[in-house]
Design a protein around this motif. Structure first.
Motif, PDB file in Angstrom:
ATOM      1  N   ARG A 101       0.842  -1.190   0.000  1.00  0.00           N
ATOM      2  CA  ARG A 101       0.000   0.000   0.000  1.00  0.00           C
ATOM      3  C   ARG A 101       0.884   1.250   0.000  1.00  0.00           C
ATOM      4  O   ARG A 101       2.040   1.204   0.421  1.00  0.00           O
ATOM      5  CB  ARG A 101      -0.913   0.024   1.224  1.00  0.00           C
ATOM      6  CG  ARG A 101      -1.665  -1.271   1.477  1.00  0.00           C
ATOM      7  CD  ARG A 101      -2.644  -1.112   2.609  1.00  0.00           C
ATOM      8  NE  ARG A 101      -3.138  -2.398   3.080  1.00  0.00           N
ATOM      9  CZ  ARG A 101      -4.101  -2.553   3.978  1.00  0.00           C
ATOM     10  NH1 ARG A 101      -4.676  -1.485   4.520  1.00  0.00           N
ATOM     11  NH2 ARG A 101      -4.479  -3.751   4.360  1.00  0.00           N
ATOM     12  N   ASN A 102       0.301   2.340  -0.464  1.00  0.00           N
ATOM     13  CA  ASN A 102       1.006   3.626  -0.517  1.00  0.00           C
ATOM     14  C   ASN A 102       0.404   4.593   0.489  1.00  0.00           C
ATOM     15  O   ASN A 102      -0.819   4.647   0.667  1.00  0.00           O
ATOM     16  CB  ASN A 102       0.918   4.246  -1.914  1.00  0.00           C
ATOM     17  CG  ASN A 102       1.792   3.518  -2.916  1.00  0.00           C
ATOM     18  OD1 ASN A 102       2.856   3.025  -2.582  1.00  0.00           O
ATOM     19  ND2 ASN A 102       1.335   3.441  -4.154  1.00  0.00           N
ATOM     20  N   TRP A 126       4.252   0.272   2.064  1.00  0.00           N
ATOM     21  CA  TRP A 126       4.279  -0.655   3.197  1.00  0.00           C
ATOM     22  C   TRP A 126       3.289  -1.795   2.972  1.00  0.00           C
ATOM     23  O   TRP A 126       2.410  -1.717   2.117  1.00  0.00           O
ATOM     24  CB  TRP A 126       3.933   0.073   4.497  1.00  0.00           C
ATOM     25  CG  TRP A 126       2.555   0.666   4.538  1.00  0.00           C
ATOM     26  CD1 TRP A 126       2.165   1.863   4.017  1.00  0.00           C
ATOM     27  CD2 TRP A 126       1.375   0.064   5.087  1.00  0.00           C
ATOM     28  NE1 TRP A 126       0.831   2.066   4.219  1.00  0.00           N
ATOM     29  CE2 TRP A 126       0.307   0.984   4.877  1.00  0.00           C
ATOM     30  CE3 TRP A 126       1.108  -1.129   5.746  1.00  0.00           C
ATOM     31  CZ2 TRP A 126      -0.988   0.711   5.300  1.00  0.00           C
ATOM     32  CZ3 TRP A 126      -0.186  -1.400   6.172  1.00  0.00           C
ATOM     33  CH2 TRP A 126      -1.209  -0.482   5.948  1.00  0.00           C
ATOM     34  N   ARG A 127       3.447  -2.851   3.752  1.00  0.00           N
ATOM     35  CA  ARG A 127       2.530  -3.987   3.707  1.00  0.00           C
ATOM     36  C   ARG A 127       2.531  -4.678   5.071  1.00  0.00           C
ATOM     37  O   ARG A 127       3.470  -4.537   5.852  1.00  0.00           O
ATOM     38  CB  ARG A 127       2.937  -4.992   2.616  1.00  0.00           C
ATOM     39  CG  ARG A 127       4.316  -5.589   2.798  1.00  0.00           C
ATOM     40  CD  ARG A 127       4.657  -6.565   1.693  1.00  0.00           C
ATOM     41  NE  ARG A 127       6.025  -7.054   1.811  1.00  0.00           N
ATOM     42  CZ  ARG A 127       6.397  -8.064   2.589  1.00  0.00           C
ATOM     43  NH1 ARG A 127       5.479  -8.711   3.315  1.00  0.00           N
ATOM     44  NH2 ARG A 127       7.653  -8.450   2.658  1.00  0.00           N
ATOM     45  N   VAL A 128       1.477  -5.433   5.329  1.00  0.00           N
ATOM     46  CA  VAL A 128       1.351  -6.182   6.580  1.00  0.00           C
ATOM     47  C   VAL A 128       2.126  -7.488   6.454  1.00  0.00           C
ATOM     48  O   VAL A 128       1.959  -8.230   5.485  1.00  0.00           O
ATOM     49  CB  VAL A 128      -0.126  -6.457   6.906  1.00  0.00           C
ATOM     50  CG1 VAL A 128      -0.240  -7.365   8.126  1.00  0.00           C
ATOM     51  CG2 VAL A 128      -0.866  -5.154   7.152  1.00  0.00           C
ATOM     52  N   GLU A 129       2.979  -7.757   7.425  1.00  0.00           N
ATOM     53  CA  GLU A 129       3.754  -8.991   7.466  1.00  0.00           C
ATOM     54  C   GLU A 129       3.253  -9.927   8.558  1.00  0.00           C
ATOM     55  O   GLU A 129       3.107 -11.132   8.347  1.00  0.00           O
ATOM     56  CB  GLU A 129       5.235  -8.667   7.704  1.00  0.00           C
ATOM     57  CG  GLU A 129       6.155  -9.876   7.829  1.00  0.00           C
ATOM     58  CD  GLU A 129       6.322 -10.634   6.539  1.00  0.00           C
ATOM     59  OE1 GLU A 129       6.776 -11.791   6.586  1.00  0.00           O
ATOM     60  OE2 GLU A 129       5.995 -10.068   5.469  1.00  0.00           O
ATOM     61  N   ILE A 199       5.846  -4.069   7.383  1.00  0.00           N
ATOM     62  CA  ILE A 199       7.151  -3.976   6.725  1.00  0.00           C
ATOM     63  C   ILE A 199       7.150  -2.746   5.825  1.00  0.00           C
ATOM     64  O   ILE A 199       6.262  -2.583   4.976  1.00  0.00           O
ATOM     65  CB  ILE A 199       7.452  -5.231   5.891  1.00  0.00           C
ATOM     66  CG1 ILE A 199       7.570  -6.462   6.794  1.00  0.00           C
ATOM     67  CG2 ILE A 199       8.731  -5.054   5.091  1.00  0.00           C
ATOM     68  CD1 ILE A 199       8.740  -6.418   7.749  1.00  0.00           C
ATOM     69  N   VAL A 200       8.134  -1.859   6.002  1.00  0.00           N
ATOM     70  CA  VAL A 200       8.281  -0.676   5.143  1.00  0.00           C
ATOM     71  C   VAL A 200       9.168  -1.056   3.969  1.00  0.00           C
ATOM     72  O   VAL A 200      10.342  -1.373   4.137  1.00  0.00           O
ATOM     73  CB  VAL A 200       8.889   0.499   5.925  1.00  0.00           C
ATOM     74  CG1 VAL A 200       9.030   1.721   5.016  1.00  0.00           C
ATOM     75  CG2 VAL A 200       8.039   0.842   7.133  1.00  0.00           C
ATOM     76  N   GLU A 201       8.613  -1.044   2.770  1.00  0.00           N
ATOM     77  CA  GLU A 201       9.354  -1.439   1.578  1.00  0.00           C
ATOM     78  C   GLU A 201      10.138  -0.273   0.974  1.00  0.00           C
ATOM     79  O   GLU A 201      11.226  -0.465   0.436  1.00  0.00           O
ATOM     80  CB  GLU A 201       8.401  -2.015   0.534  1.00  0.00           C
ATOM     81  CG  GLU A 201       7.703  -3.302   0.992  1.00  0.00           C
ATOM     82  CD  GLU A 201       6.795  -3.863  -0.064  1.00  0.00           C
ATOM     83  OE1 GLU A 201       6.403  -3.107  -0.988  1.00  0.00           O
ATOM     84  OE2 GLU A 201       6.468  -5.069   0.012  1.00  0.00           O
TER      85      GLU A 201
END
Length: 290
Positions: A101-102, A126-129, A199-201
């Motif tokens: 997601r942004n 970011w995304r949920v881990e 998690i911050v990508e």
């Protein structure tokens, strides 16, 4: 919380079992009607209620989604495999997206390390881990990401100056060290959002400018610094060219110049080379001294 990966039953298999129970319940119920036996009627009714009980347990998961399973307030596991599944109908099911997601942050006004007011914004991917942490360690993980992103950006902006005057300086700045600043922002965000299972990508500064009240003054300052730097380069080049001209005249023995004439020649060459406008040549028709 520690995430527990839980495997549930296949929805297709459970559908066949439920249809079999339904057919048996109808058959037993009909048999009870023809035999006038109350036992068959009770068994048929119970089997039909079992069929009804099974139906709420079906659920589907799309790719990059997860289903958090909760039994009477207790976390029992997370199903992450895409497809059609069946689980205990008493489970409370909460779907969570695992897709990236942004966060396109709005422009905020902060002070940099030097105290200058600036406008800054960032884009965060970011995304949920960890689904357990996202559901149970924070109240609303989406709002948590938005608030902590702005807080981290404000803190980062106060750690660096907007720009540095010296090009050879090793000091990091928001404008001149975008890669290092972005990496620092990503690391700080990861520390803040790790407790939410996120998690911050990627994290990048999308907008950076002086605040409107000082933008004009800072623009004049930058222009003055650029003019000084350009003049410095011009003077260094002009001195080198004058030195080269004098050395060449001396090596080729074209003309003998005393110290006074050398000083005059140096002055004239510097005027020609350092002047902002093109010079007009004057032809001397007299002697060297007239």
């Amino acid at each position: 919380m520690k995430e527990i990966v839980r495997k549930t039953m296949s929805g297709g298999l459970m559908l066949l079992i439920s249809f079999a129970i339904l057919i048996l319940s109808v058959g037993v119920f009909v048999l009870g009607l023809y035999s006038d036996s109350g036992l068959f009627l009770i068994v048929g009714s119970l089997m039909f209620f079992i069929f009804i009980f099974i139906l709420p347990g079906f659920f589907t998961i799309q790719p990059n989604e997860a289903m958090v399973l909760i039994l009477f307030g207790k976390y029992v596991g997370t199903e992450k495999e895409a497809g059609w599944h069946w689980a205990n109908p008493f489970y409370t099911k909460k779907k969570i997206s695992l897709r990236s997601r942004n966060v396109n942050g709005e422009k905020i006004k902060v002070n940099d390390e030097m105290g200058n007011p600036i406008e800054i914004a960032a884009v965060i991917v970011w995304r949920v881990e960890n689904t357990a942490e996202a559901c149970f360690d924070v109240d609303n993980y989406v709002d948590y990401v938005n608030v902590q992103s702005e807080s981290a950006l404000r803190h980062l902006a106060g750690m660096y100056p907007y720009d540095v005057d010296d090009e050879n300086s090793q000091t990091l700045s928001l404008r001149g060290s975008s890669d290092e600043v972005s990496e620092a922002l990503k690391n700080e965000l990861q520390q803040r959002l790790g407790k939410a299972g996120v998690i911050v990508e990627e994290a990048r500064i999308s907008h950076l400018a002086y605040a409107p009240e000082i933008a004009a003054a800072m623009l004049q300052r930058q222009q003055a610094a650029a003019i000084i730097a350009a003049r410095q380069k011009i003077v260094e080049g002009a001195v080198g060219m004058v030195q080269m001209a004098l050395n060449k005249l001396n090596e080729e023995s074209i003309v003998e110049l005393d110290e006074e004439r050398k000083a005059a020649m140096v002055s004239n060459l510097l005027v020609v080379l350092c002047g902002e406008r093109s010079t007009q040549p004057i032809i001397n028709t007299g002697t060297l001294h007239n």
